[in-house]
Design an enzyme around this catalytic site. Structure first.
Site, PDB file in Angstrom:
ATOM      1  N   ASP A   1       0.880  -1.161   0.000  1.00  0.00           N
ATOM      2  CA  ASP A   1       0.000   0.000   0.000  1.00  0.00           C
ATOM      3  C   ASP A   1       0.929   1.225   0.000  1.00  0.00           C
ATOM      4  OD1 ASP A   1      -2.310   1.691   0.484  1.00  0.00           O
ATOM      5  OD2 ASP A   1      -1.663   1.786   2.577  1.00  0.00           O
TER       6      ASP A   1
ATOM      7  N   ASP B   1      -0.174   5.054   0.946  1.00  0.00           N
ATOM      8  CA  ASP B   1      -0.449   6.052   1.989  1.00  0.00           C
ATOM      9  C   ASP B   1      -0.310   5.432   3.374  1.00  0.00           C
ATOM     10  OD1 ASP B   1      -1.183   8.075   0.107  1.00  0.00           O
ATOM     11  OD2 ASP B   1      -3.155   7.186  -0.099  1.00  0.00           O
TER      12      ASP B   1
ATOM     13  N   GLY C   1      -7.620   3.649   3.509  1.00  0.00           N
ATOM     14  CA  GLY C   1      -7.796   2.596   2.509  1.00  0.00           C
ATOM     15  C   GLY C   1      -9.137   2.651   1.791  1.00  0.00           C
TER      16      GLY C   1
ATOM     17  N   ARG D   1     -12.246   7.839  -2.286  1.00  0.00           N
ATOM     18  CA  ARG D   1     -12.674   9.219  -1.996  1.00  0.00           C
ATOM     19  C   ARG D   1     -14.172   9.340  -1.715  1.00  0.00           C
ATOM     20  NH1 ARG D   1     -10.743  13.000  -6.612  1.00  0.00           N
ATOM     21  NH2 ARG D   1      -8.846  11.808  -6.182  1.00  0.00           N
TER      22      ARG D   1
ATOM     23  N   SER E   1      -5.779   5.283  -4.075  1.00  0.00           N
ATOM     24  CA  SER E   1      -5.692   6.726  -4.316  1.00  0.00           C
ATOM     25  C   SER E   1      -5.482   7.046  -5.786  1.00  0.00           C
ATOM     26  CB  SER E   1      -4.535   7.324  -3.518  1.00  0.00           C
ATOM     27  OG  SER E   1      -4.361   8.676  -3.905  1.00  0.00           O
TER      28      SER E   1
ATOM     29  N   ASN F   1      -4.381   9.705  -6.705  1.00  0.00           N
ATOM     30  CA  ASN F   1      -3.180  10.549  -6.718  1.00  0.00           C
ATOM     31  C   ASN F   1      -1.903   9.727  -6.561  1.00  0.00           C
ATOM     32  OD1 ASN F   1      -4.335  13.367  -6.744  1.00  0.00           O
ATOM     33  ND2 ASN F   1      -5.406  12.564  -4.953  1.00  0.00           N
TER      34      ASN F   1
ATOM     35  N   ASP G   1      -1.357  -0.418   6.201  1.00  0.00           N
ATOM     36  CA  ASP G   1      -1.515   0.261   7.499  1.00  0.00           C
ATOM     37  C   ASP G   1      -2.983   0.400   7.903  1.00  0.00           C
ATOM     38  OD1 ASP G   1      -2.076   2.162   5.442  1.00  0.00           O
ATOM     39  OD2 ASP G   1      -1.951   3.741   6.948  1.00  0.00           O
TER      40      ASP G   1
HETATM   41  C1  BG6 Z   1      -6.153   5.723   0.291  1.00  0.00           C
HETATM   42  C2  BG6 Z   1      -6.121   6.487   1.600  1.00  0.00           C
HETATM   43  O1  BG6 Z   1      -4.875   5.257   0.004  1.00  0.00           O
HETATM   44  O2  BG6 Z   1      -6.593   6.556  -0.763  1.00  0.00           O
HETATM   45  C3  BG6 Z   1      -7.471   7.137   1.867  1.00  0.00           C
HETATM   46  O3  BG6 Z   1      -5.794   5.600   2.648  1.00  0.00           O
HETATM   47  C4  BG6 Z   1      -7.888   7.980   0.661  1.00  0.00           C
HETATM   48  O4  BG6 Z   1      -7.379   7.925   3.016  1.00  0.00           O
HETATM   49  C5  BG6 Z   1      -7.895   7.101  -0.582  1.00  0.00           C
HETATM   50  O5  BG6 Z   1      -9.175   8.541   0.863  1.00  0.00           O
HETATM   51  C6  BG6 Z   1      -8.333   7.832  -1.861  1.00  0.00           C
HETATM   52  O6  BG6 Z   1      -7.393   8.782  -2.224  1.00  0.00           O
HETATM   53  P1  BG6 Z   1      -7.593   9.858  -3.372  1.00  0.00           P
HETATM   54  O7  BG6 Z   1      -6.204  10.447  -3.522  1.00  0.00           O
HETATM   55  O8  BG6 Z   1      -8.006   9.114  -4.614  1.00  0.00           O
HETATM   56  O9  BG6 Z   1      -8.618  10.821  -2.928  1.00  0.00           O
HETATM   57 MG    MG Z   2      -2.687   3.160   3.686  1.00  0.00          MG
END
Ligand code: BG6
Ligand code: MG
Length: 213
Positions: free
Chosen positions: A10, A12, A47, A50, A117, A119, A171
């Site tokens: 993972d 984040d 995890g 959004r 994510s 991002n 995590d």
């Molecule tokens: C996960 C995080 O990796 O990504 C979450 O643990 C987050 O907290 C999720 O909301 C989505 O991320 P993003 O960047 O697509 O908004």
């Molecule tokens: Mg994580």
């Protein structure tokens, strides 16, 4: 020597502390909607994608929201998050992250990244580690957020490794659940009291020893 053929990380909260930036951006949004937000509640969002996270937060509000309003709120949170990650660099790698990636590579195992994510590619580029992975899941192509096993199964299939030969590193409570329902060994990063479903928990990647699992 480890019997695994791949390690799927993972991002984040495991490789870098973006979990804190997600926390700050969600807290600002929740409080603007009059919803109390603290670290304990934030654990439920780790995890989770959004819109899933937004829905969990808005469940604490007496107001009801149209889809258009929800999309605007999700977009506002993401703009703040993108601003927070814009200044990241290799200095934001968590302790032990680079060594763990190098140890897995040196042992001849495949390396995957399974983050929900959207991002994730930006963060990997800011950290300068995108080329350390044999495969990075594109979260935009994943229909089901963690704890569903889809993202870890997708990573394993793309790496050409059977799920039972994979070690997943997470995590988040939802992330550990995703690894376990994918049929993989789950290494938790954090506290054993929180990550109760993990096969083994270490406090950070500084304690990562491939030969122990
Ligand atoms: C996960 C995080 O990796 O990504 C979450 O643990 C987050 O907290 C999720 O909301 C989505 O991320 P993003 O960047 O697509 O908004
Ligand atoms: Mg994580």
């Amino acid at each position: 020597m480890s019997g695994f053929k791949a390690v799927i990380f993972d991002l984040d909260g495991v490789i870098t502390d973006t979990a804190h930036y997600h926390y700050l951006a969600w807290k600002a949004l929740a409080e603007s909607e009059g919803v109390h937000f603290d670290h304990a509640f934030n654990e439920n969002l780790k995890g989770v994608d959004r819109m899933g996270s937004l829905n969990l937060i808005l469940a604490g509000s007496p107001k009801s929201y149209t889809m258009e309003e929800k999309l605007a709120l999700a977009d506002r949170k993401n703009r703040q998050y993108v601003e927070l990650i814009a200044t990241m660099s290799a200095a934001d790698l968590l302790p032990g992250a680079l060594d763990a990636l190098a140890a897995v590579r040196a042992a001849g195992l495949k390396i995957g990244l399974a983050s929900v994510s959207k991002n994730a590619f930006t963060v990997l580029d800011r950290l300068g580690i995108r080329d350390r992975f044999d495969y990075v899941v594109d979260a935009a192509l994943i229909a089901n957020s963690k704890p569903h096993p889809e993202i870890f199964l997708n990573a394993a299939a793309s790496l050409g490794v059977a799920p039972e030969d994979c070690l997943g590193v997470e995590d988040a409570v939802a992330g550990v659940a995703s690894i376990k329902s994918a049929g993989m060994y789950a290494l938790g990063i954090g506290s054993p009291e929180v990550l109760t479903q993990a096969d083994r928990v270490i406090p950070s990647l500084s304690e990562f020893r491939l030969e122990d699992y």
